[in-house]
Design an enzyme around this catalytic site. Structure first.
Site, PDB file in Angstrom:
ATOM      1  N   SER A   1       9.648 -13.470  -6.251  1.00 14.73           N
ATOM      2  CA  SER A   1      10.866 -13.236  -7.019  1.00 14.73           C
ATOM      3  C   SER A   1      12.077 -13.654  -6.200  1.00 14.73           C
ATOM      4  CB  SER A   1      10.946 -11.757  -7.413  1.00 14.73           C
ATOM      5  OG  SER A   1      11.968 -11.544  -8.352  1.00 14.73           O
ATOM      6  N   GLY A   2      13.238 -13.703  -6.858  1.00 13.07           N
ATOM      7  CA  GLY A   2      14.426 -14.282  -6.230  1.00 13.07           C
ATOM      8  C   GLY A   2      15.421 -13.292  -5.673  1.00 13.07           C
TER       9      GLY A   2
ATOM     10  N   ASN B   1       2.295  -0.531   5.232  1.00 11.44           N
ATOM     11  CA  ASN B   1       2.607  -0.948   3.866  1.00 11.44           C
ATOM     12  C   ASN B   1       3.428  -2.227   3.935  1.00 11.44           C
ATOM     13  OD1 ASN B   1       3.338  -1.151   1.152  1.00 11.44           O
ATOM     14  ND2 ASN B   1       5.023   0.293   1.359  1.00 11.44           N
ATOM     15  N   GLY B   2       2.939  -3.302   3.324  1.00 13.94           N
ATOM     16  CA  GLY B   2       3.692  -4.546   3.293  1.00 13.94           C
ATOM     17  C   GLY B   2       2.843  -5.746   3.668  1.00 13.94           C
ATOM     18  N   GLU B   3       3.514  -6.805   4.049  1.00 17.89           N
ATOM     19  CA  GLU B   3       2.848  -8.044   4.456  1.00 17.89           C
ATOM     20  C   GLU B   3       3.625  -8.678   5.607  1.00 17.89           C
ATOM     21  OE1 GLU B   3       0.041  -8.941   3.112  1.00 17.89           O
ATOM     22  OE2 GLU B   3       0.051  -7.613   1.369  1.00 17.89           O
TER      23      GLU B   3
ATOM     24  N   CYS C   1       0.841  -1.182   0.000  1.00 13.49           N
ATOM     25  CA  CYS C   1       0.000   0.000   0.000  1.00 13.49           C
ATOM     26  C   CYS C   1       0.878   1.234   0.000  1.00 13.49           C
ATOM     27  CB  CYS C   1      -0.918   0.001   1.226  1.00 13.49           C
ATOM     28  SG  CYS C   1      -1.863  -1.529   1.441  1.00 13.49           S
TER      29      CYS C   1
ATOM     30  N   ILE D   1      -5.087  -9.756   1.878  1.00 12.43           N
ATOM     31  CA  ILE D   1      -5.510 -10.618   2.976  1.00 12.43           C
ATOM     32  C   ILE D   1      -6.684  -9.959   3.677  1.00 12.43           C
ATOM     33  CG2 ILE D   1      -4.809 -11.588   5.209  1.00 12.43           C
ATOM     34  CD1 ILE D   1      -1.947 -11.743   4.129  1.00 12.43           C
TER      35      ILE D   1
ATOM     36  N   LEU E   1      -3.952  -1.587  -1.305  1.00 11.35           N
ATOM     37  CA  LEU E   1      -3.951  -2.679  -2.268  1.00 11.35           C
ATOM     38  C   LEU E   1      -4.145  -3.942  -1.439  1.00 11.35           C
ATOM     39  CD1 LEU E   1      -3.528  -3.214  -5.320  1.00 11.35           C
ATOM     40  CD2 LEU E   1      -1.109  -3.601  -4.834  1.00 11.35           C
ATOM     41  N   SER E   2      -5.292  -4.580  -1.572  1.00 11.59           N
ATOM     42  CA  SER E   2      -5.705  -5.603  -0.604  1.00 11.59           C
ATOM     43  C   SER E   2      -5.366  -7.012  -1.072  1.00 11.59           C
ATOM     44  CB  SER E   2      -7.209  -5.489  -0.343  1.00 11.59           C
ATOM     45  OG  SER E   2      -7.927  -5.494  -1.555  1.00 11.59           O
TER      46      SER E   2
END
Length: 648
Positions: free
Chosen positions: A378-379, A86-88, A2, A61, A58-59
């Site tokens: 991503s790596g 902002n984040g997870e 977000c 969960i 930006l949803s």
């Protein structure tokens, strides 16, 4: 993923003391500038006593709930805290269970945001060491009258800060802070020292930005902000590489440990109420993440990109990797015309220039992926944690110089200077004459000091890479050289280039990028590897490759590092990119910072093939474009309005 803004106003009655209602209107307008970071629920505003929050969501969960700004409090003070995040947080389920069991915490949603604020209430700053995720957040404590802000250990998510007579503002994007400059009252002049650092490093190192009055909260740090006070910053995460030996009896157990922690990290990074895909370059890192993700989503979609020029596309390798692991694969091919046309928009999204051409294909593949998914894995981070860069093998090649007295080494360096450029042995003698601290300051160097003097009229020998690296080297005294190089990259190249382009280019397309390698538990395992498990004379990431043998296709296992290569050298000699380069140089208003005649000479030499100046030219050209957008305002990018469904 977000976009957040938090404005802590100066105390009431101060001069000038902005009115909270006035600030709320300004924050609302500024929040709109990062609408791409949260088109699902844009423009969320909350105003309290001397503080205003703005938020775009930006949803992923608990989509129907977990709205922000979010209020939470314990039973005795249910409205004590307000959160923007902002984040997870990937271990939020475990944290919620622990908080409920130990402290009787009560939650009104099923999301991860409440785990942060409840953890902060019951555990204080210790909560930061318990979070597995990527984050930048701000919590307003109505009882303490204090804003608490923090960033994740590696700096995956950004947080900018600026203070002035009107108060302090923090936010996910610098352009939003610039929009509030008059209300806050901070200095918006260009930081010439940061310009020089950028020209050398290809990015602006933390905590700097190119504007004097705006700084970044560094990775692994938190800050406390009170009305009328400056942010008080504390580092909570100090990465350490503490190698433990591997014996014949423990070798396989160490590989199994790597596999297990990666499997666990990918599993937690797959947590979402929306579809998760993966970027796939065809190299070992992205292929490993995609292969492990397939175990949780057999219908995984992978994405790669290439260019309209033979020899500069890895799409065939990536396609073969996708077929081998059974993933559906999507390819985006980028033309030179598309590449050039997108540059103004890309630089606007960046906020500060990053002269890594790989961010352009990343922008295009993110746009393509967003048509299919809302989250990608991503790596990023594998090279820094497991020893993946070829330059990490340099201490092996220079080991004989370690046995020479310092005066002898210096003499060899002086002897190398008159030798012709490109002569065999010249570079080896020069590098061997330098200490690690002198020769290594990250993964890229665009200009030598002599070349800098030619293009920067304000060049100062006092502004060197050691401004950035000396404090980091001081923390790694006694470590082996490879570990020290990894440590430098965690604080320079990774958070200054790799993670900036990953965040900015995916968020430009309202796409969330998750990086399972950059997990505290993965780092804990990687940090214990000895040099022999990382670098040999023939390969990099030795232990990681051994651990991944049962997981990824054989044709990928020992391939060199790929990424998304860009035909920059070729394109700057003909066609649309060359025309754009000349036009940018001719039109620039940054001639007080850059010697335009010197740059034009470099461009002429590169065009006719007498020298390869492609990376240096790109560094200067991206700065000129940035200056035209953010300082001169002579280039106004056309920014697309985000138009995506809430769920994919």
């Amino acid at each position: 993923m977000c976009g957040l803004l938090a404005f802590v106003c100066a105390p009431a009655g101060t001069t000038p003391g902005p009115d909270v209602a006035e600030v709320a209107g300004a924050v609302s307008r500024a929040t709109h500038l990062m609408r791409h970071r949260g088109p699902d629920e844009p423009g969320g505003i909350w105003a309290g006593d001397r503080v205003v929050f703005g938020f775009n969501r930006l949803s992923f969960i608990d989509i129907a709930h977990s709205h922000q700004p979010m209020r939470w409090g314990p039973p005795e003070a249910p409205e004590r805290y307000e959160l923007v995040f902002n984040g997870e947080i990937y271990n939020y389920l475990e944290l919620r269970e622990e908080l409920a069991a130990e402290h009787g915490a009560i939650f009104a949603t099923d999301g991860d945001g409440e785990a942060i604020v409840a953890g902060y209430h019951y555990w204080g700053t210790e909560v930061l060491s318990r979070l597995r995720g990527m984050f930048a957040f701000a919590v307003w404590d109505t009882v303490a009258g204090e804003l608490f802000c923090a960033r994740d250990p590696f700096g995956i998510k950004p947080l900018f800060m600026a203070s002035g007579p009107g108060g302090t503002v923090v936010g996910s994007e610098k352009k939003c802070l610039l929009d509030l400059a008059d209300v806050v009252g901070f200095d918006t002049a260009i930081d010439t020292r940061a310009v020089q650092h950028y020209t050398v490093l290809q990015y602006v190192p933390e905590p700097e930005t190119l504007h004097r009055g705006i700084r970044r909260l560094e990775s692994g740090c938190y800050a406390r902000i009170r009305p009328g006070g400056e942010p008080e910053t504390t580092r909570y995460f100090r990465p350490r590489f503490d190698a433990t030996p591997i014996t014949r009896d423990t070798e396989q157990a160490r590989y199994d440990e790597i596999t297990a922690v990666l499997e666990d990290s990918v599993a937690k990074h797959m947590r979402a109420d929306v579809t998760v895909g993966a970027f796939l370059s065809g190299g070992i890192d992205s292929t490993a993440i995609a292969a492990l993700a397939m175990r949780h989503n057999p219908k995984l979609i992978t994405f790669t990109t290439g260019f309209e020029r033979e020899g500069f596309s890895e799409v065939d390798v990536a396609a073969a990797s996708a077929e081998a692991i059974g993933a559906r694969h999507v390819v985006k091919v980028v033309s030179p015309a598309e590449f050039v046309a997108a540059l103004p928009e890309i630089v606007w999204y960046l906020d500060d220039p990053v002269a890594d051409p790989a961010l352009v294909p990343l922008y295009f593949i993110a746009a393509e992926a967003r048509k299919h998914v809302k989250v990608v894995l991503s790596g990023e981070g594998a090279d820094e944690l497991f020893g993946g860069y070829t330059i990490y093998r340099e201490p092996l090649s220079l080991r004989p110089f370690d046995y020479l007295p310092a005066p002898v080494r210096r003499s060899l360096g002086k002897a190398s200077r008159p030798l012709p450029e490109g002569m065999r042995g010249k570079s080896l003698l020069h590098r061997g004459s330098l200490t690690l601290q002198e020769r290594y300051y990250g993964n890229a160097r665009s200009f030598s000091d002599e070349q800098l003097r030619a293009v920067l009229p304000g060049f100062s020998p006092d502004w060197t890479h050691t401004d950035v690296t000396a404090p980091v080297y001081a923390e790694s005294a006694g470590w082996d050289p490879v570990a020290r190089m990894q440590h430098i990259d965690l604080f320079t190249w990774l958070r200054g280039d790799i993670l900036v382009k990953a965040d900015k280019m995916t968020m430009a397309n309202s796409l969330e990028l998750r990086v399972p390698f950059l997990d505290p538990e993965v780092f804990a395992v990687a940090s214990r590897l000895p040099v022999s498990a990382k670098i040999t004379r023939t390969t990099t990431k030795y232990a990681l490759r051994r651990a991944l043998e049962p997981i990824i296709p054989a044709h990928v296992l020992h391939r060199p590092k790929l990424g998304f290569p860009v035909p920059l050298r070729h394109w700057l000699r003909a066609g649309e990119l060359l025309e754009w380069a000349y036009a940018t140089v001719d039109a620039t208003g940054a001639d007080h910072l850059i010697d335009v005649a010197a740059v034009r000479t470099m461009l002429d030499e590169h065009r006719v093939g007498t020298a390869d100046h492609s990376r240096r030219l790109w560094t200067v050209l991206i700065f000129m474009l940035w200056h035209a957008i953010f300082v001169e305002h002579s280039v106004v990018p056309t920014i697309r309005e985000p138009d995506y469904p809430v769920r994919l």
